[in-house]
Motif scaffolding. Structure first.
Motif, PDB file in Angstrom:
ATOM      1  N   VAL A  41       0.846  -1.191   0.000  1.00  0.00           N
ATOM      2  CA  VAL A  41       0.000   0.000   0.000  1.00  0.00           C
ATOM      3  C   VAL A  41       0.888   1.250   0.000  1.00  0.00           C
ATOM      4  O   VAL A  41       2.037   1.209   0.449  1.00  0.00           O
ATOM      5  N   GLY A  65      -2.415 -11.372   3.371  1.00  0.00           N
ATOM      6  CA  GLY A  65      -1.468 -10.854   2.386  1.00  0.00           C
ATOM      7  C   GLY A  65      -0.423  -9.965   3.040  1.00  0.00           C
ATOM      8  O   GLY A  65      -0.619  -8.759   3.196  1.00  0.00           O
ATOM      9  N   SER A  71       2.326  -2.824   5.220  1.00  0.00           N
ATOM     10  CA  SER A  71       1.028  -2.472   5.822  1.00  0.00           C
ATOM     11  C   SER A  71       0.916  -3.067   7.222  1.00  0.00           C
ATOM     12  O   SER A  71       0.242  -2.497   8.099  1.00  0.00           O
ATOM     13  N   GLU A  89       0.587 -15.284   4.886  1.00  0.00           N
ATOM     14  CA  GLU A  89       1.399 -15.130   3.675  1.00  0.00           C
ATOM     15  C   GLU A  89       1.719 -16.493   3.087  1.00  0.00           C
ATOM     16  O   GLU A  89       2.107 -17.410   3.803  1.00  0.00           O
ATOM     17  N   GLU A 117      -1.398 -21.174   2.446  1.00  0.00           N
ATOM     18  CA  GLU A 117      -2.545 -20.728   1.648  1.00  0.00           C
ATOM     19  C   GLU A 117      -3.579 -20.130   2.609  1.00  0.00           C
ATOM     20  O   GLU A 117      -4.017 -20.806   3.558  1.00  0.00           O
ATOM     21  N   ASP A 135      -5.842  -8.278   1.482  1.00  0.00           N
ATOM     22  CA  ASP A 135      -4.941  -7.726   0.456  1.00  0.00           C
ATOM     23  C   ASP A 135      -4.122  -8.854  -0.158  1.00  0.00           C
ATOM     24  O   ASP A 135      -2.892  -8.848  -0.099  1.00  0.00           O
TER      25      ASP A 135
HETATM   26  N1  SAM Z   1      -0.458  -5.999   2.464  1.00  0.00           N
HETATM   27  C1  SAM Z   1       0.854  -5.840   1.839  1.00  0.00           C
HETATM   28  C2  SAM Z   1       1.288  -4.404   1.998  1.00  0.00           C
HETATM   29  O1  SAM Z   1       0.504  -3.509   1.654  1.00  0.00           O
HETATM   30  O2  SAM Z   1       2.424  -4.168   2.447  1.00  0.00           O
HETATM   31  C3  SAM Z   1       0.822  -6.179   0.369  1.00  0.00           C
HETATM   32  C4  SAM Z   1       0.261  -7.541   0.092  1.00  0.00           C
HETATM   33  S1  SAM Z   1       0.510  -8.033  -1.591  1.00  0.00           S
HETATM   34  C5  SAM Z   1      -0.564  -6.961  -2.470  1.00  0.00           C
HETATM   35  C6  SAM Z   1      -0.360  -9.561  -1.628  1.00  0.00           C
HETATM   36  C7  SAM Z   1       0.327 -10.652  -0.821  1.00  0.00           C
HETATM   37  O3  SAM Z   1      -0.597 -11.725  -0.678  1.00  0.00           O
HETATM   38  C8  SAM Z   1       1.575 -11.231  -1.495  1.00  0.00           C
HETATM   39  O4  SAM Z   1       2.652 -11.238  -0.598  1.00  0.00           O
HETATM   40  C9  SAM Z   1       1.155 -12.635  -1.865  1.00  0.00           C
HETATM   41  O5  SAM Z   1       2.206 -13.586  -1.809  1.00  0.00           O
HETATM   42  C10 SAM Z   1       0.087 -12.936  -0.823  1.00  0.00           C
HETATM   43  N2  SAM Z   1      -0.887 -13.941  -1.275  1.00  0.00           N
HETATM   44  C11 SAM Z   1      -1.496 -13.992  -2.486  1.00  0.00           C
HETATM   45  N3  SAM Z   1      -2.327 -15.025  -2.530  1.00  0.00           N
HETATM   46  C12 SAM Z   1      -2.263 -15.635  -1.330  1.00  0.00           C
HETATM   47  C13 SAM Z   1      -2.904 -16.767  -0.777  1.00  0.00           C
HETATM   48  N4  SAM Z   1      -3.794 -17.481  -1.485  1.00  0.00           N
HETATM   49  N5  SAM Z   1      -2.617 -17.116   0.494  1.00  0.00           N
HETATM   50  C14 SAM Z   1      -1.730 -16.391   1.222  1.00  0.00           C
HETATM   51  N6  SAM Z   1      -1.080 -15.309   0.735  1.00  0.00           N
HETATM   52  C15 SAM Z   1      -1.350 -14.934  -0.524  1.00  0.00           C
END
Ligand code: SAM
Length: 218
Positions: A41, A65, A71, A89, A117, A135
């Motif tokens: 973000v 996420g 964030s 994560e 997951e 996110d």
């Molecule tokens: N919230 C973070 C920030 O603003 O600093 C950014 C998050 S980034 C947009 C999305 C994150 O979600 C990534 O690190 C990705 O690996 C993780 N992610 C995506 N799909 C996922 C899933 N099914 N289960 C767990 N993590 C997941």
């Protein structure tokens, strides 16, 4: 309006209201050096999340996420002593970078990073949660909303990022899994009598996107 203008205005807002913070800057630098995507973000969005958490006196926060924990740091700093934040994560490498960033920011002892997951991890998250920040992968947002609602306390908030995707959410010709996931999530929210919600478009250094904010009724 152009991307250049949106970025300039974001920089004005950062200078005016969201001063640079060494720990947050270091988290972005460490994530970049680790080769992670620059999809955290923006600073003013991180501050918004923190203000929302402080507004409701959040003591328990869930994030879906983590990425490099940017964030997460904003949100963890809203917690009072004894508060807790669980962040989910998928990628071990991202979680490792986040752990170092959170420790360096001085909030590591408040944050539990769970690896895997998100759909598999959510049933093991302990409620009640005061604020959930969604996110991650938008295709799973309908299920993330349902899980966040199950875990939320009455009066809690659920904030979902990236709900506009440069207008794609309103383009009927776009039937990608991601966009269908966002629309289905909004349908579920609209049909759910236990919540009230709105969504806002956002523009800025991260382009044109949006946030959905859901209040779980008391
Ligand atoms: N919230 C973070 C920030 O603003 O600093 C950014 C998050 S980034 C947009 C999305 C994150 O979600 C990534 O690190 C990705 O690996 C993780 N992610 C995506 N799909 C996922 C899933 N099914 N289960 C767990 N993590 C997941």
């Amino acid at each position: 309006m152009t991307q250049e203008t949106w970025t300039e205005v974001d920089e004005y807002i950062f200078d005016a209201l969201v001063p640079s913070d060494p720990a947050l800057e270091a988290a972005l630098t460490a994530s970049d050096e680790a080769g992670m995507p620059a999809i955290a973000v923006a600073p003013n969005q991180g501050k918004l999340l923190q203000l929302l958490a402080r507004t409701i006196g959040a003591r328990s926060i869930l994030e879906i996420g983590t990425l490099g924990g940017y964030s997460t740091i904003w949100l963890a700093r809203a917690l009072p002593p004894g508060g807790r934040l669980v962040t989910l994560e998928y990628y071990p490498k991202f979680a490792d970078v986040a752990r170092k960033n959170l420790d360096a920011a001085g909030v590591g002892d408040l944050v539990d990073i769970r690896l895997g997951e998100a759909l598999d991890l959510l049933p093991g998250v302990e409620g009640p949660i005061d604020l959930t920040f969604v996110d991650a992968d938008r295709v799973n947002n309908p299920a993330y909303f349902q899980e966040a609602l199950r875990l939320s306390r009455p009066g809690g908030l659920i904030v979902i990022d990236n709900v506009v995707r440069a207008g794609a959410v309103a383009d009927p010709s776009n039937t990608s899994d991601e966009i269908m996931g966002l629309r289905r999530m909004h349908e579920l929210i609209a049909a759910e009598p236990r919540v009230d919600a709105t969504a806002l478009q956002t523009v800025g250094m991260k382009g044109h996107d949006g946030l959905t904010i859901v209040l779980v009724k008391a």
